[in-house]
Design an enzyme around this catalytic site. Structure first.
Site, PDB file in Angstrom:
ATOM      1  N   THR A 210       0.921  -1.298   0.009  1.00  8.36           N
ATOM      2  CA  THR A 210       0.071   0.168   0.008  1.00  8.36           C
ATOM      3  C   THR A 210       1.115   1.245   0.209  1.00  8.36           C
ATOM      4  O   THR A 210       2.083   1.082   0.337  1.00  8.36           O
ATOM      5  CB  THR A 210      -0.991   0.173   1.140  1.00  8.36           C
ATOM      6  OG1 THR A 210      -2.099   1.141   0.993  1.00  8.36           O
ATOM      7  CG2 THR A 210      -0.302   0.107   2.431  1.00  8.36           C
ATOM      8  N   ASN A 211       0.240   2.347  -0.262  1.00  5.13           N
ATOM      9  CA  ASN A 211       0.952   3.829   0.002  1.00  5.13           C
ATOM     10  C   ASN A 211       0.437   4.472   1.007  1.00  5.13           C
ATOM     11  O   ASN A 211      -0.814   4.414   1.546  1.00  5.13           O
ATOM     12  CB  ASN A 211       0.381   4.637  -1.286  1.00  5.13           C
ATOM     13  CG  ASN A 211       0.978   4.205  -2.806  1.00  5.13           C
ATOM     14  OD1 ASN A 211       1.573   2.828  -2.768  1.00  5.13           O
ATOM     15  ND2 ASN A 211       1.134   4.946  -3.669  1.00  5.13           N
ATOM     16  N   ARG A 212       1.474   5.182   1.674  1.00  4.81           N
ATOM     17  CA  ARG A 212       1.230   5.916   2.698  1.00  4.81           C
ATOM     18  C   ARG A 212       0.280   7.063   2.579  1.00  4.81           C
ATOM     19  O   ARG A 212       0.492   8.031   1.814  1.00  4.81           O
ATOM     20  CB  ARG A 212       2.425   6.297   3.432  1.00  4.81           C
ATOM     21  CG  ARG A 212       3.048   5.486   4.181  1.00  4.81           C
ATOM     22  CD  ARG A 212       4.149   6.077   4.779  1.00  4.81           C
ATOM     23  NE  ARG A 212       3.767   7.287   5.874  1.00  4.81           N
ATOM     24  CZ  ARG A 212       4.713   8.042   6.224  1.00  4.81           C
ATOM     25  NH1 ARG A 212       5.949   8.112   5.748  1.00  4.81           N
ATOM     26  NH2 ARG A 212       4.453   8.944   7.212  1.00  4.81           N
ATOM     27  N   SER A 213      -1.079   7.062   3.072  1.00  6.71           N
ATOM     28  CA  SER A 213      -1.924   8.204   2.581  1.00  6.71           C
ATOM     29  C   SER A 213      -2.797   8.090   3.710  1.00  6.71           C
ATOM     30  O   SER A 213      -3.783   7.098   3.978  1.00  6.71           O
ATOM     31  CB  SER A 213      -2.610   8.227   1.331  1.00  6.71           C
ATOM     32  OG  SER A 213      -3.288   9.230   1.133  1.00  6.71           O
TER      33      SER A 213
END
Ligand code: CTP
Length: 402
Positions: A210-213
């Protein structure tokens, strides 16, 4: 938030136990900068006092005693004339009937008759009273005259039973008030699609890349666009309280986000891609969990779809929105990288964001960005809250749409 600053709101409070929640609503509205005139009915005074509201708003609160005072002949006319919005919360079955029939037996009733501004009604009552055909007919009559009726919700009622009759909670009512006040804003009649959060690409049935957001900036943008009167589709991969009025589309992977964006941009005026979309995803996803005993897995990645590239390739005037805005979260060479993306993704504007700074970027409530425009202009904004950044972006989008 600028939407409530200096707005004149007339608030009617009627005789329901939910009047205690109206005190919280008044407090929130006053803190947000609204100028609040509160009118309480005689039965509201059985639950709360005028002093409660005076203390919360810093302004005089009115009761039926004022209806018969020396200023009585002008008071309701003045209150009604100044109001930009009349909110009656809680609104009992009795007050709904009074409003529907145009009766004029209290300060609130005469003021409501005199008011030309939009009317928001937040009903609160026992569930059988709410379901009664008389109440339903009265509500339908008021809705037919343009009143905005929100709630009641299902839940625990003062009778001890559960059912439909609870006044909406403060946060929700606050959102509906914003929605009503924003109706004629800079983006009225415009449809805006916003993406928020990071995508999740499955590695196996239990793990994912996943992407950090946190989604904070995307949600702030959705709220700011609604404040400006836009019809908003928020395509999101995070679970946060959505702004009232947004159409929510929940997605998980880059592919799902791509499909949602392509569906939502049909007929949209603007797309704001805030989401941190995966660039790579696992190529082959096993349908069984990878086991430790089998050794360190060699994961083969492939490119995930580039959503902005797909939007840029839509035929102009057919499905591509008039204004497309991207975000560039960079750890180095901020302006060079952002300018390249502005061009390669055929954007009208890109929001360049240095994620190496502690007070900007992921998870925090503040952001420091530079807006780069397709015409070569750039604007460096100072450190602002994510909501203030969102308001600036919304203003620029409105100018680009002009
Ligand atoms: N974006 C997109 N689809 C992707 C990746 C990114 O639409 N698969 C969008 C983002 O929502 C953002 C913009 O493209 O608005 C820039 O995203 P960013 O991750 O900074 O750029 P990339 O093109 O992925 O380049 P890199 O990660 O190599 O910096």
């Amino acid at each position: 938030m600028t939407i409530l600053k200096g707005k004149r709101i007339l608030m009617g409070v009627t005789g329901s136990i939910a009047a205690y929640k109206a005190a919280d609503l008044a407090s929130q509205l006053a803190q947000a900068g609204a100028i609040l005139d509160v009118v309480l009915t005689a039965s509201a005074l059985k639950f709360v006092t005028a002093l409660t509201f005076q203390s919360l708003t810093g302004r005089r609160a009115y009761t039926d005693a004022d209806l018969w005072g020396t200023e009585a002949h002008v008071l309701h006319v003045e209150l009604a004339r100044k109001a930009e919005l009349l909110v009656i919360a809680p609104c009992t079955a009795n007050t709904i009937a009074i409003l529907a029939h145009g009766e004029a037996d209290s300060l609130l009733a005469v003021t409501a008759l005199s008011a030309k501004c939009p009317l928001l009604i937040a009903p609160a009552m026992e569930s059988n009273m709410y379901a009664h055909p008389a109440t339903q007919e009265n509500l339908a009559k008021l809705a037919g005259r343009g009143a905005y009726i929100t709630g009641p919700a299902e839940g625990h009622l003062a009778s001890g039973k559960s059912g439909q009759g609870r006044m909406l909670e403060t946060l929700e009512l606050f959102g509906h008030i914003r929605l009503m006040l924003g109706r004629n804003g800079l983006l009225a009649d415009k449809k805006v699609v916003i993406t928020a959060g990071g995508t999740h690409e499955p590695l196996d049935p239990v793990r994912e890349l996943t992407n950090r957001s946190s989604g904070k900036q995307g949600y702030a943008l959705a709220q700011a666009a609604i404040d400006a009167g836009a019809q908003v589709s928020l395509i999101t991969s995070v679970e946060r309280t959505p702004p009232v009025g947004a159409r929510i589309v929940t997605v998980r992977t880059a592919q799902e986000m791509l499909e949602a964006v392509l569906a939502e941009v049909a007929g949209a005026d603007a797309l704001i891609m805030v989401a941190a979309v995966a660039d790579f995803r696992p190529k082959d996803i096993p349908d069984r969990k990878m086991k430790k005993k089998d050794g360190i897995p060699q994961v083969k990645l492939e490119y995930a779809p580039d959503i902005l590239e797909a939007v840029a390739n839509l035929k102009s005037g057919k499905k591509r929105p008039k204004v497309v805005v991207g975000f560039a979260a960079e750890s180095h060479d901020l302006l060079e990288n952002a300018a390249l993306k502005l061009q390669s993704k055929a954007l009208d504007m890109i929001v360049a964001n240095d994620i190496s700074a502690e007070d900007a970027g992921f998870s925090v409530d503040t952001n420091r960005v530079i807006l780069l425009h397709a015409n070569g202009e750039s604007e460096a904004l100072s450190l602002l809250s994510k909501f203030e950044v969102a308001e600036k972006i919304v203003n620029r989008v409105a100018s680009l749409l002009e």
